[in-house]
Motif scaffolding. Structure first.
Motif, PDB file in Angstrom:
ATOM      1  N   GLY A  25      74.418  65.229  11.535  1.00 20.13           N
ATOM      2  CA  GLY A  25      73.301  66.165  11.543  1.00 20.13           C
ATOM      3  C   GLY A  25      72.531  66.171  12.843  1.00 20.13           C
ATOM      4  N   TRP A  26      71.289  66.548  12.727  1.00 20.64           N
ATOM      5  CA  TRP A  26      70.389  66.693  13.859  1.00 20.64           C
ATOM      6  C   TRP A  26      69.935  65.350  14.418  1.00 20.64           C
ATOM      7  N   ARG A  27      70.218  64.267  13.703  1.00 25.59           N
ATOM      8  CA  ARG A  27      69.689  62.945  14.080  1.00 25.59           C
ATOM      9  C   ARG A  27      70.353  62.342  15.307  1.00 25.59           C
ATOM     10  N   LEU A  28      71.587  62.701  15.600  1.00 20.64           N
ATOM     11  CA  LEU A  28      72.334  62.030  16.667  1.00 20.64           C
ATOM     12  C   LEU A  28      71.666  62.146  18.043  1.00 20.64           C
ATOM     13  N   PRO A  29      71.275  63.333  18.508  1.00 15.56           N
ATOM     14  CA  PRO A  29      70.607  63.375  19.815  1.00 15.56           C
ATOM     15  C   PRO A  29      69.295  62.583  19.831  1.00 15.56           C
ATOM     16  N   TRP A  30      68.551  62.617  18.743  1.00 17.21           N
ATOM     17  CA  TRP A  30      67.296  61.864  18.681  1.00 17.21           C
ATOM     18  C   TRP A  30      67.557  60.360  18.695  1.00 17.21           C
TER      19      TRP A  30
END
Length: 190
Positions: A25-30
């Motif tokens: 999901g969206w968590r990887l870059p963060w």
């Protein structure tokens, strides 16, 4: 030191599981941003050891991973410069006396004194330690925005290259691991 050597394989395994969890999901870059910030702030590990596994988990997101890692590294470097500026040389060498004997540190410090932010930009691209350049820059008046931008541009170039290469070769890496009896961990049979 022995305790750290026993703990390291567990930390690597935990990082692998965290990256797999974040990869969907969206968590990887963060997560990459946070790990890059912490790794830079504490000089604990090379940030490429975060970028490459993250790209192998999500090869299509290599640009976002590299960008997030560059932002995290730049912000971590800026925080370190601010901290070192207020800490002072005497306190730093009292805590880390071995810094005075390290040839790489001495070389990077001399270059930074001579060439300033250009050295920081070049060191941020290279495998040389960037912390000595940050120490020198913290003691001389440089704009903090310049430090942030020099690190960001250098790290962005470096991490984009590593991420691009990693995104192009995951199949070959998985095939290599499979041939040598080491599976990538997701049950894939490349």
């Amino acid at each position: 030191m022995k305790r750290l050597a026993r703990l390291l394989p567990r930390l690597e395994g935990d990082l692998h599981h965290i990256l797999l969890w974040a990869g969907d999901g969206w968590r990887l870059p963060w997560l990459c941003l946070a790990l890059a910030l912490l790794g830079t702030l504490f000089a604990a590990y090379p940030i490429t050891s975060v970028v490459i596994p993250a790209v192998l988990v999500a090869p299509a997101r290599w640009r976002a991973i590299a960008f997030a890692a560059a932002v995290g590294s730049a912000v971590g470097a800026l925080i370190l410069v601010l901290f070192l500026h207020h800490m002072g040389w005497g306190s730093l060498y009292a805590y880390f006396p071995q810094l005075l004997q390290d040839a790489n540190w001495q070389r990077v410090m001399a270059w930074t004194q001579d060439y300033g932010l250009l050295t920081l930009l070049l060191v941020s691209i290279s495998p040389l330690p960037q912390t000595p350049a940050l120490i020198v820059l913290s003691s001389v008046p440089h704009g903090y925005l310049g430090v942030l931008m020099a690190i960001f541009i250098g790290k962005l170039l470096k991490y984009m290259l590593f991420a691009w290469v990693g995104s192009r070769f995951p199949g070959r890496l998985q095939a290599f691991l499979h041939r040598h009896g080491r599976h990538a961990g997701r049950g894939d049979s490349a």
